[in-house]
Motif scaffolding. Sequence first.
Motif, PDB file in Angstrom:
ATOM      1  N   ASP A  93       2.407   5.424  11.996  1.00 53.28           N
ATOM      2  CA  ASP A  93       0.758   5.489  11.439  1.00 53.28           C
ATOM      3  C   ASP A  93       0.663   7.013  11.028  1.00 53.28           C
ATOM      4  N   TYR A 153       6.104   2.412   0.841  1.00 52.48           N
ATOM      5  CA  TYR A 153       4.816   1.471   0.984  1.00 52.48           C
ATOM      6  C   TYR A 153       5.100   0.817   2.264  1.00 52.48           C
ATOM      7  N   THR A 154       3.767   0.364   2.870  1.00 55.28           N
ATOM      8  CA  THR A 154       3.615  -0.574   3.821  1.00 55.28           C
ATOM      9  C   THR A 154       3.276  -1.813   3.193  1.00 55.28           C
ATOM     10  N   TYR A 178       7.296   1.189  10.880  1.00 51.44           N
ATOM     11  CA  TYR A 178       6.096   1.536  10.123  1.00 51.44           C
ATOM     12  C   TYR A 178       5.533   2.768  11.328  1.00 51.44           C
ATOM     13  N   GLU A 192       0.765  -1.132   0.029  1.00 52.02           N
ATOM     14  CA  GLU A 192       0.124  -0.015  -0.014  1.00 52.02           C
ATOM     15  C   GLU A 192       0.906   1.225  -0.024  1.00 52.02           C
ATOM     16  N   LEU A 202       2.158   4.607   0.747  1.00 50.45           N
ATOM     17  CA  LEU A 202       2.043   5.567   1.878  1.00 50.45           C
ATOM     18  C   LEU A 202       2.454   7.117   1.357  1.00 50.45           C
ATOM     19  N   ALA A 226       7.531  -0.639   6.912  1.00 54.63           N
ATOM     20  CA  ALA A 226       7.348   0.444   5.757  1.00 54.63           C
ATOM     21  C   ALA A 226       8.445   0.067   4.588  1.00 54.63           C
ATOM     22  N   LYS A 234       3.234  -5.035   9.148  1.00 51.40           N
ATOM     23  CA  LYS A 234       3.371  -3.219   9.452  1.00 51.40           C
ATOM     24  C   LYS A 234       4.883  -2.704   9.445  1.00 51.40           C
TER      25      LYS A 234
END
Length: 263
Positions: free
Chosen positions: A81, A26-27, A79, A15, A17, A33, A31
């Motif tokens: 948030d 990306y992540t 990672y 995904e 980021l 990055a 969890k």
Amino acid sequence: MAAIINPKYIIGKKELLGEGSYGKVYTVELKVAIKELKSSEAEKIKSFEAEATNLLRAQHPNIIRLYGISGKHTLVMEYADNTLDKYIHNEENKITELHRQNLMLQCAEGVAYLHSLTPLTLHRDLKPANILLTNDNCTLKICDFGTAREIRTEMTAEKGTAVYRAPEINETMKYTEKCDVYSFALILWEVMSGKKPFADQIKEVIAIAYQTSVKNLRPNLDDVQFCVNKEIMKDLIEQGWDKKPYMRPSMKMPYYLALIIPR
């Protein structure tokens, strides 16, 4: 030292980021990055490799952690948030004064750590978008070390982001770790005011370097309001963004950190 990770062990859907000037973040599952180099330009590769080198050197609770390297130009990192930029400018977040000060104390400690390394390391692109938050926005992590340099290496002009860039960098002068102190002061003002620096003062981004360097323009200190002791905070910010680098306090000085401790 970070482990070398075989790409085949990075599984699951990625995904996106975010995307910077030379890489995508990306992540993936578990969890972490993933930051991949998206360019074959020599300068971009140099910055990417510099980030890996600097993250390997920096081991601190307020510096993003590098878990390993996958393939030739993929970093597997801790990672986070959120970013400080999104957090403080989201009106739905009710951020207390003490929490704002605690986050900036963590930022100061992270920068002070970089400046304590041997050789001393400059970040050169400190800004809220390069500062991550973990642990339900309670723990701050400095990231994006692509422009970081050791003090003994050659200094180059126009590194960093214009809004947070110290005047001496704009003027292509020789600069020191005090360029990070200037950037920190701008971030401190932003966190304690809840506003974007120069948003109401300068219409064109291209004019920021001229206004801050030649005209000595700074954000309005009267906007500082989200802190326990406004006068102490204003004084700290004003010292940090002084036009003259040698007049700015050191991030390593105990009193400089103590001023930010909630009281």
